[in-house]
Design a protein around this motif. Structure first.
Motif, PDB file in Angstrom:
ATOM      1  N   MET A 185      83.571  22.274  -7.385  1.00 55.47           N
ATOM      2  CA  MET A 185      83.863  23.683  -7.139  1.00 55.47           C
ATOM      3  C   MET A 185      83.206  24.526  -8.226  1.00 55.47           C
ATOM      4  SD  MET A 185      87.569  25.606  -6.858  1.00 55.47           S
ATOM      5  CE  MET A 185      88.098  24.638  -5.456  1.00 55.47           C
ATOM      6  N   GLU A 186      82.473  25.548  -7.829  1.00 57.72           N
ATOM      7  CA  GLU A 186      81.829  26.414  -8.797  1.00 57.72           C
ATOM      8  C   GLU A 186      82.878  27.204  -9.574  1.00 57.72           C
ATOM      9  OE1 GLU A 186      79.230  28.745  -6.415  1.00 57.72           O
ATOM     10  OE2 GLU A 186      77.710  27.169  -6.250  1.00 57.72           O
ATOM     11  N   ARG A 187      82.529  27.544 -10.802  1.00 63.07           N
ATOM     12  CA  ARG A 187      83.480  28.199 -11.699  1.00 63.07           C
ATOM     13  C   ARG A 187      84.022  29.507 -11.108  1.00 63.07           C
ATOM     14  NH1 ARG A 187      84.879  27.755 -16.917  1.00 63.07           N
ATOM     15  NH2 ARG A 187      85.600  29.633 -18.009  1.00 63.07           N
ATOM     16  N   LYS A 188      83.131  30.281 -10.508  1.00 62.24           N
ATOM     17  CA  LYS A 188      83.562  31.560  -9.940  1.00 62.24           C
ATOM     18  C   LYS A 188      84.551  31.354  -8.803  1.00 62.24           C
ATOM     19  CE  LYS A 188      81.764  35.942  -8.188  1.00 62.24           C
ATOM     20  NZ  LYS A 188      80.543  36.719  -7.834  1.00 62.24           N
ATOM     21  N   THR A 189      84.308  30.354  -7.999  1.00 61.99           N
ATOM     22  CA  THR A 189      85.227  30.053  -6.892  1.00 61.99           C
ATOM     23  C   THR A 189      86.591  29.633  -7.425  1.00 61.99           C
ATOM     24  OG1 THR A 189      83.368  29.336  -5.526  1.00 61.99           O
ATOM     25  CG2 THR A 189      85.570  28.660  -4.827  1.00 61.99           C
ATOM     26  N   ALA A 190      86.591  28.791  -8.458  1.00 60.28           N
ATOM     27  CA  ALA A 190      87.849  28.332  -9.050  1.00 60.28           C
ATOM     28  C   ALA A 190      88.620  29.508  -9.655  1.00 60.28           C
ATOM     29  CB  ALA A 190      87.572  27.273 -10.113  1.00 60.28           C
ATOM     30  N   ARG A 221      84.191  15.089  -4.485  1.00 63.33           N
ATOM     31  CA  ARG A 221      83.257  15.544  -5.517  1.00 63.33           C
ATOM     32  C   ARG A 221      82.909  14.422  -6.487  1.00 63.33           C
ATOM     33  NH1 ARG A 221      83.668  20.431  -9.936  1.00 63.33           N
ATOM     34  NH2 ARG A 221      84.946  18.928 -11.036  1.00 63.33           N
ATOM     35  N   ALA A 222      83.870  13.521  -6.743  1.00 65.32           N
ATOM     36  CA  ALA A 222      83.597  12.407  -7.649  1.00 65.32           C
ATOM     37  C   ALA A 222      82.497  11.509  -7.095  1.00 65.32           C
ATOM     38  CB  ALA A 222      84.871  11.594  -7.875  1.00 65.32           C
ATOM     39  N   VAL A 223      82.422  11.412  -5.776  1.00 65.08           N
ATOM     40  CA  VAL A 223      81.386  10.593  -5.145  1.00 65.08           C
ATOM     41  C   VAL A 223      80.060  11.338  -5.079  1.00 65.08           C
ATOM     42  CG1 VAL A 223      80.689   9.467  -3.004  1.00 65.08           C
ATOM     43  CG2 VAL A 223      83.050   9.272  -3.799  1.00 65.08           C
ATOM     44  N   GLN A 224      80.119  12.612  -4.715  1.00 71.21           N
ATOM     45  CA  GLN A 224      78.890  13.382  -4.526  1.00 71.21           C
ATOM     46  C   GLN A 224      78.272  13.840  -5.850  1.00 71.21           C
ATOM     47  OE1 GLN A 224      80.065  16.534  -1.824  1.00 71.21           O
ATOM     48  NE2 GLN A 224      79.824  15.200  -0.030  1.00 71.21           N
ATOM     49  N   ARG A 225      79.103  13.934  -6.910  1.00 76.90           N
ATOM     50  CA  ARG A 225      78.637  14.329  -8.243  1.00 76.90           C
ATOM     51  C   ARG A 225      77.919  15.685  -8.227  1.00 76.90           C
ATOM     52  NH1 ARG A 225      78.705   9.816 -11.820  1.00 76.90           N
ATOM     53  NH2 ARG A 225      80.401   8.493 -11.056  1.00 76.90           N
ATOM     54  N   ARG A 226      78.565  16.672  -7.609  1.00 80.02           N
ATOM     55  CA  ARG A 226      78.006  18.017  -7.610  1.00 80.02           C
ATOM     56  C   ARG A 226      79.152  19.025  -7.613  1.00 80.02           C
ATOM     57  NH1 ARG A 226      75.672  18.738  -1.410  1.00 80.02           N
ATOM     58  NH2 ARG A 226      77.709  18.608  -0.351  1.00 80.02           N
ATOM     59  N   ASN A 227      78.861  20.244  -8.106  1.00 78.58           N
ATOM     60  CA  ASN A 227      79.898  21.263  -8.212  1.00 78.58           C
ATOM     61  C   ASN A 227      80.270  21.860  -6.858  1.00 78.58           C
ATOM     62  OD1 ASN A 227      80.357  21.100 -10.955  1.00 78.58           O
ATOM     63  ND2 ASN A 227      78.827  22.642 -11.483  1.00 78.58           N
ATOM     64  N   ARG A 228      79.284  22.058  -6.003  1.00 82.85           N
ATOM     65  CA  ARG A 228      79.561  22.684  -4.711  1.00 82.85           C
ATOM     66  C   ARG A 228      80.395  21.737  -3.850  1.00 82.85           C
ATOM     67  NH1 ARG A 228      77.493  27.005  -2.253  1.00 82.85           N
ATOM     68  NH2 ARG A 228      75.886  27.193  -3.856  1.00 82.85           N
ATOM     69  N   LEU A 229      81.498  22.262  -3.327  1.00 80.16           N
ATOM     70  CA  LEU A 229      82.406  21.436  -2.552  1.00 80.16           C
ATOM     71  C   LEU A 229      81.862  21.158  -1.161  1.00 80.16           C
ATOM     72  CD1 LEU A 229      85.874  23.007  -3.437  1.00 80.16           C
ATOM     73  CD2 LEU A 229      84.917  20.865  -4.292  1.00 80.16           C
ATOM     74  N   GLY A 238      92.702  25.754  -8.413  1.00 77.22           N
ATOM     75  CA  GLY A 238      91.680  26.438  -9.204  1.00 77.22           C
ATOM     76  C   GLY A 238      91.741  26.054 -10.669  1.00 77.22           C
ATOM     77  N   ILE A 239      92.959  25.971 -11.215  1.00 73.13           N
ATOM     78  CA  ILE A 239      93.137  25.575 -12.617  1.00 73.13           C
ATOM     79  C   ILE A 239      92.635  24.154 -12.835  1.00 73.13           C
ATOM     80  CG2 ILE A 239      94.890  24.993 -14.350  1.00 73.13           C
ATOM     81  CD1 ILE A 239      96.511  27.400 -13.308  1.00 73.13           C
ATOM     82  N   ALA A 240      92.925  23.272 -11.893  1.00 71.17           N
ATOM     83  CA  ALA A 240      92.489  21.877 -12.020  1.00 71.17           C
ATOM     84  C   ALA A 240      90.967  21.782 -12.117  1.00 71.17           C
ATOM     85  CB  ALA A 240      92.988  21.066 -10.827  1.00 71.17           C
ATOM     86  N   PHE A 241      90.260  22.538 -11.294  1.00 69.22           N
ATOM     87  CA  PHE A 241      88.799  22.473 -11.319  1.00 69.22           C
ATOM     88  C   PHE A 241      88.222  23.172 -12.544  1.00 69.22           C
ATOM     89  CE2 PHE A 241      89.218  21.078  -6.956  1.00 69.22           C
ATOM     90  CZ  PHE A 241      88.146  20.209  -6.838  1.00 69.22           C
ATOM     91  N   LEU A 242      88.862  24.209 -13.039  1.00 69.94           N
ATOM     92  CA  LEU A 242      88.414  24.842 -14.281  1.00 69.94           C
ATOM     93  C   LEU A 242      88.572  23.879 -15.457  1.00 69.94           C
ATOM     94  CD1 LEU A 242      89.853  28.475 -13.918  1.00 69.94           C
ATOM     95  CD2 LEU A 242      87.451  27.771 -13.793  1.00 69.94           C
ATOM     96  N   LEU A 243      89.695  23.157 -15.492  1.00 72.54           N
ATOM     97  CA  LEU A 243      89.896  22.147 -16.534  1.00 72.54           C
ATOM     98  C   LEU A 243      88.862  21.036 -16.414  1.00 72.54           C
ATOM     99  CD1 LEU A 243      93.794  21.745 -16.552  1.00 72.54           C
ATOM    100  CD2 LEU A 243      92.372  22.625 -18.420  1.00 72.54           C
ATOM    101  N   ASP A 244      88.608  20.625 -15.197  1.00 71.01           N
ATOM    102  CA  ASP A 244      87.642  19.552 -14.962  1.00 71.01           C
ATOM    103  C   ASP A 244      86.257  19.939 -15.484  1.00 71.01           C
ATOM    104  OD1 ASP A 244      87.359  16.893 -13.739  1.00 71.01           O
ATOM    105  OD2 ASP A 244      85.939  17.894 -12.414  1.00 71.01           O
TER     106      ASP A 244
END
Length: 260
Positions: free
Chosen positions: A1-6, A191-199, A241-247
């Motif tokens: 997930m991109e930062r802005k989206t999160a 995302r862990a499999v695809q290894r990219r920010n975009r969901l 959103g918080i989870a992805f920002l932390l990630d």
């Protein structure tokens, strides 16, 4: 997930949760909740209850915990150990928050109808036994053993006013489990499999579908008010959103590994 989206998820979700919480706390959502509840009672019957309980099942505590554990183990297995830890921590935090808010608000659940004997409902330490075919029932006092035999009838729920018996309706735990536990397990796992920010849009659709399905089912089953569900959707979105920002913030210090 991109930062802005999160960040958008956090702000929008927290804003929705805060707005619903303030309205619920002030009693301003009582009448809208009753309107929706009356609509459900008037337009839907018990014949669909089994299907709606199935739709509600992903939000059961056992299912939500299973989604969290499976999602975390999957992330750990494919090398996204940071994501696995965050998934568990945020899902656990969501459960604790819901439990805390339930205790703080003490909001009643939608009223249920009840069986009565000669117009008398069961009180504390009392039980009603009866046969709906014969229309006869018995009111049993479990403390002193006294009984009252009479006509058994069903008294529908009073939908003209909001219940006043304190309980733990707000926010909906099932909806929170479906939104956060299942949402993070699906989104972080993919995302862990695809290894990219975009969901992945399919993963987003599945996670969103589960959250919506469970939330609507809770209202249809009259297990919760619509405000209970809206509040959980808002809080759940903020936590995702918080989870992805932390990630993203911990990525440089705790990078992903190659799959084991």
């Amino acid at each position: 997930m991109e930062r802005k989206t999160a960040q958008t998820l956090v702000v929008a979700g927290a804003g929705l949760f805060l707005a619903i919480s303030l309205l619920v706390g002030a009693g301003l959502f009582d009448e809208p909740d009753l309107i929706v509840d009356r609509f459900v009672v008037a337009n839907f019957g018990e014949s669909q209850e089994r299907a709606w309980r199935w739709f509600s099942s992903p939000g059961d505590e056992t299912m939500a915990v299973a989604a969290t554990v499976f999602g975390a183990l999957f992330c750990w297995r494919v090398g996204a150990r940071r994501s696995a830890v965050i998934l568990v921590a945020v899902s656990l935090s969501g459960g604790l928050l819901v439990d805390g808010f339930k205790g703080a608000y003490g909001r009643p659940y939608p009223a249920d109808g009840e069986y009565v004997v000669d117009g008398i409902a069961a009180g504390d330490n009392e039980t009603i036994l009866g046969d709906t075919e014969t229309g006869r029932g018995i009111l049993v006092n479990e403390t002193d053993g006294r009984t009252r035999l009479g006509n058994l009838s069903f008294r529908p729920a009073d939908l003209s006013r909001f219940p006043d018996e304190p309980s733990r309706a707000y926010p909906s735990g099932h909806t929170m489990g479906a939104t956060v536990s299942w949402g993070l397990a699906i989104l972080m796992g993919v995302r862990a499999v695809q290894r990219r920010n975009r969901l992945d849009p399919v993963a987003v659709g599945v996670a969103l579908g589960i959250a919506i399905m469970v939330g609507i089912s809770r209202v249809h089953l009259r297990a919760h008010w619509i405000s209970d569900v809206l509040g959980s959707w808002g809080l759940g979105a903020a936590l995702i959103g918080i989870a992805f920002l932390l990630d993203d913030a911990l990525r440089s210090r705790w990078p992903d590994r190659e799959p084991a």
